[in-house]
Scaffold this motif. Sequence first.
Motif, PDB file in Angstrom:
ATOM      1  N   THR A   1       0.969  -0.808   0.065  1.00 25.02           N
ATOM      2  CA  THR A   1      -0.100   0.224  -0.161  1.00 25.02           C
ATOM      3  C   THR A   1       0.775   1.153   0.273  1.00 25.02           C
ATOM      4  N   ARG A   2       1.802   1.257  -0.039  1.00 26.68           N
ATOM      5  CA  ARG A   2       2.960   2.261  -0.601  1.00 26.68           C
ATOM      6  C   ARG A   2       2.911   3.453  -0.949  1.00 26.68           C
TER       7      ARG A   2
ATOM      8  N   LYS B   1      -1.164   0.592  -8.975  1.00 28.07           N
ATOM      9  CA  LYS B   1      -0.773   0.096  -8.317  1.00 28.07           C
ATOM     10  C   LYS B   1       1.143  -0.645  -8.682  1.00 28.07           C
ATOM     11  N   ILE B   2       2.191  -1.025  -8.037  1.00 22.11           N
ATOM     12  CA  ILE B   2       2.901  -0.997  -7.293  1.00 22.11           C
ATOM     13  C   ILE B   2       3.266  -1.884  -8.656  1.00 22.11           C
ATOM     14  N   GLU B   3       3.100  -3.124  -8.254  1.00 19.78           N
ATOM     15  CA  GLU B   3       3.271  -4.017 -10.244  1.00 19.78           C
ATOM     16  C   GLU B   3       2.525  -3.929 -11.147  1.00 19.78           C
TER      17      GLU B   3
ATOM     18  N   ARG C   1       7.957  -2.353 -11.269  1.00 15.99           N
ATOM     19  CA  ARG C   1       7.768  -2.095 -10.398  1.00 15.99           C
ATOM     20  C   ARG C   1       8.056  -0.316 -10.092  1.00 15.99           C
ATOM     21  N   TYR C   2       6.062   0.256  -9.738  1.00 11.61           N
ATOM     22  CA  TYR C   2       5.686   1.448 -10.109  1.00 11.61           C
ATOM     23  C   TYR C   2       5.691   2.397  -8.830  1.00 11.61           C
ATOM     24  N   PHE C   3       6.073   3.124  -8.437  1.00 13.45           N
ATOM     25  CA  PHE C   3       6.638   3.863  -7.559  1.00 13.45           C
ATOM     26  C   PHE C   3       6.211   5.936  -7.467  1.00 13.45           C
ATOM     27  N   VAL C   4       5.274   5.440  -6.119  1.00 10.48           N
ATOM     28  CA  VAL C   4       5.073   7.325  -6.701  1.00 10.48           C
ATOM     29  C   VAL C   4       5.339   7.754  -4.930  1.00 10.48           C
ATOM     30  N   TYR C   5       5.387   9.380  -5.156  1.00  7.79           N
ATOM     31  CA  TYR C   5       5.924   9.671  -3.656  1.00  7.79           C
ATOM     32  C   TYR C   5       5.851  10.923  -3.832  1.00  7.79           C
TER      33      TYR C   5
ATOM     34  N   SER D   1       6.703   9.956  -9.516  1.00  6.38           N
ATOM     35  CA  SER D   1       6.439   8.770 -10.203  1.00  6.38           C
ATOM     36  C   SER D   1       7.813   7.861 -11.170  1.00  6.38           C
ATOM     37  N   HIS D   2       7.976   6.868 -10.615  1.00 10.68           N
ATOM     38  CA  HIS D   2       9.074   6.249 -11.452  1.00 10.68           C
ATOM     39  C   HIS D   2       8.704   4.707 -11.152  1.00 10.68           C
TER      40      HIS D   2
END
Length: 126
Positions: free
Chosen positions: A25-26, A55-57, A63-67, A77-78
Amino acid sequence: MTMYEDAIKRIMEVDNIMNEEIKDTRNIDELKKYLKANGLDEYIAEMPYFIEKFKIERRDGTRYFVYCENDGDIIFSHNRDQTGHHTEKSNFRIRKIGKAILIEEIHVSDPVFVHYMMDDPIGIGH
């Protein structure tokens, strides 16, 4: 332990890791932080559109990340591929206009795309 039992154990370990990653859930937590910082209802992040989009996967194996950084205006995002290489992706600005939620997608090298969730709540037209 037989070779068969060992193989089953390894498959189960991989399956457990994958299940944990699916539950990760990050990104939703970061979206909630962003929404709260911008005076929006943080539970918007739990809408199906957001859960699917952030979603991350990914299907392509990345793998997709937001911050959300301290300025709070943009969600960055990256993607990270299987070798750990990071690739910048679209960044976002989320606002409320009337009863609609506006997701402004700011591409790294493309023009801005705007998505109104009220008109297309699950992003079918995206």
